[in-house]
Structure formats: structure tokens, C-alpha cells
Motif scaffolding. Structure first.
Motif, mmCIF file in Angstrom:
data_model
loop_
_atom_site.group_PDB
_atom_site.id
_atom_site.type_symbol
_atom_site.label_atom_id
_atom_site.label_comp_id
_atom_site.label_asym_id
_atom_site.label_seq_id
_atom_site.Cartn_x
_atom_site.Cartn_y
_atom_site.Cartn_z
ATOM 1 N N SER A 112 30.885 33.673 31.623
ATOM 2 C CA SER A 112 31.830 33.869 30.520
ATOM 3 C C SER A 112 31.141 33.662 29.173
ATOM 4 C CB SER A 112 32.994 32.893 30.624
ATOM 5 O OG SER A 112 33.714 33.145 31.774
ATOM 6 N N ILE A 135 39.577 34.237 32.094
ATOM 7 C CA ILE A 135 40.241 33.686 33.273
ATOM 8 C C ILE A 135 39.180 32.968 34.114
ATOM 9 C CG2 ILE A 135 41.408 34.324 35.467
ATOM 10 C CD1 ILE A 135 43.328 34.675 33.124
ATOM 11 N N ASN A 179 43.004 39.203 40.451
ATOM 12 C CA ASN A 179 44.373 39.142 40.989
ATOM 13 C C ASN A 179 45.397 39.725 40.025
ATOM 14 O OD1 ASN A 179 43.935 37.587 43.500
ATOM 15 N ND2 ASN A 179 43.163 36.049 42.071
ATOM 16 N N ALA A 223 44.982 38.403 34.331
ATOM 17 C CA ALA A 223 44.683 38.724 32.927
ATOM 18 C C ALA A 223 45.559 39.885 32.462
ATOM 19 C CB ALA A 223 43.199 39.065 32.759
ATOM 20 N N THR A 234 37.221 44.127 21.550
ATOM 21 C CA THR A 234 35.863 44.618 21.812
ATOM 22 C C THR A 234 35.270 43.856 22.993
ATOM 23 O OG1 THR A 234 34.886 43.036 20.296
ATOM 24 C CG2 THR A 234 35.350 45.204 19.396
ATOM 25 N N CYS A 235 34.334 44.524 23.660
ATOM 26 C CA CYS A 235 33.615 43.833 24.749
ATOM 27 C C CYS A 235 32.255 44.499 24.928
ATOM 28 C CB CYS A 235 34.411 43.881 26.053
ATOM 29 S SG CYS A 235 34.550 45.512 26.793
ATOM 30 N N SER A 247 36.781 43.640 31.560
ATOM 31 C CA SER A 247 37.447 43.528 30.265
ATOM 32 C C SER A 247 37.875 44.899 29.729
ATOM 33 C CB SER A 247 36.527 42.808 29.272
ATOM 34 O OG SER A 247 37.269 42.402 28.159
ATOM 35 N N LEU A 253 40.756 46.246 31.704
ATOM 36 C CA LEU A 253 41.976 45.545 31.286
ATOM 37 C C LEU A 253 42.550 46.201 30.019
ATOM 38 C CD1 LEU A 253 43.963 43.156 31.040
ATOM 39 C CD2 LEU A 253 42.053 41.724 30.386
HETATM 40 C C1 LIG Z 1 37.913 39.977 31.738
HETATM 41 C C2 LIG Z 1 38.708 38.998 32.583
HETATM 42 C C3 LIG Z 1 39.595 38.144 31.662
HETATM 43 C C4 LIG Z 1 39.596 39.780 33.577
HETATM 44 O O1 LIG Z 1 40.399 38.837 34.292
HETATM 45 P P1 LIG Z 1 41.117 39.203 35.683
HETATM 46 O O2 LIG Z 1 42.289 38.295 35.858
HETATM 47 O O3 LIG Z 1 40.123 39.264 36.773
HETATM 48 O O4 LIG Z 1 41.644 40.687 35.356
HETATM 49 P P2 LIG Z 1 42.623 41.567 36.216
HETATM 50 O O5 LIG Z 1 42.653 41.086 37.637
HETATM 51 O O6 LIG Z 1 43.921 41.668 35.492
HETATM 52 O O7 LIG Z 1 41.868 42.984 36.205
HETATM 53 C C5 LIG Z 1 41.717 43.754 35.023
HETATM 54 C C6 LIG Z 1 41.014 45.058 35.390
HETATM 55 O O8 LIG Z 1 39.642 44.790 35.705
HETATM 56 C C7 LIG Z 1 39.335 45.251 37.014
HETATM 57 N N1 LIG Z 1 38.412 44.308 37.589
HETATM 58 C C8 LIG Z 1 38.641 43.023 37.929
HETATM 59 N N2 LIG Z 1 37.505 42.457 38.376
HETATM 60 C C9 LIG Z 1 36.556 43.420 38.345
HETATM 61 C C10 LIG Z 1 35.170 43.463 38.678
HETATM 62 N N3 LIG Z 1 34.543 42.373 39.153
HETATM 63 N N4 LIG Z 1 34.493 44.624 38.461
HETATM 64 C C11 LIG Z 1 35.112 45.715 37.972
HETATM 65 N N5 LIG Z 1 36.429 45.742 37.626
HETATM 66 C C12 LIG Z 1 37.131 44.602 37.825
HETATM 67 C C13 LIG Z 1 40.667 45.287 37.742
HETATM 68 O O9 LIG Z 1 40.646 46.174 38.847
HETATM 69 C C14 LIG Z 1 41.594 45.742 36.626
HETATM 70 O O10 LIG Z 1 41.449 47.125 36.407
HETATM 71 P P3 LIG Z 1 42.531 48.185 36.983
HETATM 72 O O11 LIG Z 1 43.852 47.756 36.380
HETATM 73 O O12 LIG Z 1 42.018 49.487 36.451
HETATM 74 O O13 LIG Z 1 42.505 48.048 38.479
HETATM 75 C C15 LIG Z 1 37.771 38.079 33.432
HETATM 76 O O14 LIG Z 1 36.878 38.886 34.139
HETATM 77 C C16 LIG Z 1 36.990 37.077 32.600
HETATM 78 O O15 LIG Z 1 37.495 36.014 32.257
HETATM 79 N N6 LIG Z 1 35.727 37.386 32.281
HETATM 80 C C17 LIG Z 1 34.869 36.438 31.541
HETATM 81 C C18 LIG Z 1 35.292 36.275 30.103
HETATM 82 C C19 LIG Z 1 35.291 37.610 29.397
HETATM 83 O O16 LIG Z 1 34.465 38.465 29.634
HETATM 84 N N7 LIG Z 1 36.246 37.754 28.457
HETATM 85 C C20 LIG Z 1 36.365 38.972 27.691
HETATM 86 C C21 LIG Z 1 35.378 39.008 26.606
HETATM 87 S S1 LIG Z 1 35.540 40.546 25.711
#
Ligand SMILES: CC(C)(COP(=O)(O)OP(=O)(O)OC[C@H]1O[C@@H](n2cnc3c(N)ncnc32)[C@H](O)[C@@H]1OP(=O)(O)O)[C@@H](O)C(=O)NCCC(=O)NCCS
Length: 189
Positions: free
Chosen positions: A33, A100, A107, A110, A133-134, A141, A144
């Protein structure tokens, strides 16, 4: 007025407090993260101050980060955060963020929390435009953002430096009218 709490099917979206400290630190200082967000690890005392400050950010704050704890109802545990940086009231711009805990990713949490955040941003803060942005490599991200209906407006080539390497970023946006169009039920024939 202090911002109230919200509920979704599986989550409570609420103001953080100092009791969230250990849950907060466990996702905030996760190495992956930190990389994705280009952040430094946060010390416990700084984190504690941040949580107590965030507990009292009022609705309508200007040039302020408004953070919401994402609490999983079944475990009564903070599993992450969503938030919006609010510009001044005249511009009515917002910049979204989320994180998250890795044990709970994939799951839809997010997505569920961020959909509520968008509703809050447009309906309660009356924003005109929200952005996010990401890093281009941060697929969860940007997927999402796309799931929320945000448009990719540009690729910012070589815009963020990490370990001596320049990385690309994606910039997404959603206008208030696009959000209204997306969320309003279609008229009956
Ligand atoms: C980005 C983040 C918040 C997503 O949280 P999450 O609860 O896993 O997200 P969701 O389960 O709601 O999934 C969101 C989308 O990402 C996709 N996704 C989830 N994990 C994935 C993975 N490992 N690889 C590719 N896509 C993935 C899901 O399929 C979904 O897309 P869809 O709706 O097209 O199917 C989490 O990965 C995170 O905390 N990352 C580290 C911090 C970060 O990068 N923050 C953002 C900075 S810009």
C-alpha cells in the motif's frame, strides 16, 4: 455539523476515532500500500493524532481531507478507509482515495464503500467534479474507478518517481451530471 455515519449492506462508513489505531496502522503501513500510494510508513503517535483530528472534521470543510473508516459489520472491525479531499467551496472539487486491508481485498468492499463516498460527495458536499489518480500498474484501483463510472481522462506519462524509476499514472474524473445520469432510474415508457 459533524459528518454522520452511513450504512451499506455489509459495511458501516463512519468517522474514524482513536480506538481504530491498530486496525488503521495494519493497512496504512502495509508495504504494498505504501508503494502504491508513494507514502512513508506512519508512526503510532502521528497516526493517533490523525485519527483524533479526523473524528471532528465538519461537513463542508474546505481544503480538507475527509476520511471515513470502513467497518465490516460482521466483525465490527475497521478494514480500511475511503476519503475525499475537498477543495474550497467556490470550486467544489473533490479528489478521492481508498485503502483496504490486504486480508479483506477482492470482496467488493472498496467498491461498496466508494459508491457511498461518491453519493456523499455529490449529494451532501454538492461537489461539481470528482477526480482520482493511481499508478498505471494499480489495476484494482483503476478498475474500482471504472466500476464507479469514472472516465479515464489522461495517462500522465512518467509522472511519479519510485526507486529511481519514473512511472505512469492514470487520472479519472466524474462530473456531477454524469453521476446523476448514471444513478437516476430510467424514465418509464
Ligand atoms: C485498491 C483497493 C482499495 C481495492 O480494494 P478491494 O476491496 O480489493 O476492491 P474491490 O474488491 O471492490 O475491487 C475493485 C475492482 O478491482 C478488481 N480487483 C480486485 N483485486 C484485484 C487484483 N488483485 N487484480 C486485478 N483486479 C483486482 C475487482 O475485480 C474490481 O473490479 P471489477 O468491479 O471490474 O470486477 C485495494 O487493492 C488497496 O487497498 N490497495 C492498496 C492501496 C491503494 O492502492 N490505494 C489506492 C491508491 S490510488
Amino acid at each position: 455539523m459533524i459528518i454522520r455515519k452511513f450504512e451499506t449492506r455489509r459495511l458501516i462508513i463512519r468517522r474514524p476515532n482513536e480506538g481504530d489505531l491498530q486496525d488503521f496502522l495494519s493497512y496504512r503501513n502495509d508495504p504494498e500500500s505504501l508503494e502504491m500510494q508513494s507514502l512513508e510508513a506512519m508512526e503510532e503517535d502521528k497516526a493517533s493524532k490523525l485519527l483524533s483530528r479526523q473524528a471532528s472534521v465538519p461537513a463542508g470543510a474546505e481544503n480538507a481531507w475527509v476520511m471515513f473508516a470502513v467497518e465490516l459489520k460482521v466483525q465490527r472491525k475497521m478494514i480500511g478507509e475511503v476519503g475525499v479531499f475537498l477543495s474550497n467551496r467556490a470550486a467544489r472539487l473533490g479528489n478521492l482515495g481508498w485503502s483496504i486491508n490486504r486480508d479483506f481485498r477482492g470482496n467488493g468492499y472498496a467498491s461498496e464503500a466508494a459508491a457511498l463516498l461518491l453519493k456523499y460527495a455529490f449529494e451532501e458536499e454538492r461537489l461539481r467534479r470528482v477526480t482520482a489518480t493511481c499508478l498505471a500498474q494499480n489495476e484494482p484501483s483503476y478498475r474500482l474507478m471504472e466500476g464507479l463510472g469514472m472516465r479515464r481522462e489522461c495517462v500522465m506519462l512518467k509522472s511519479r518517481q519510485q526507486h529511481g524509476e519514473w512511472l505512469d499514472e492514470y487520472s479519472y474524473a466524474l462530473l456531477r451530471e454524469e453521476w446523476v445520469h448514471r444513478t437516476q432510474p430510467a424514465p418509464q415508457p
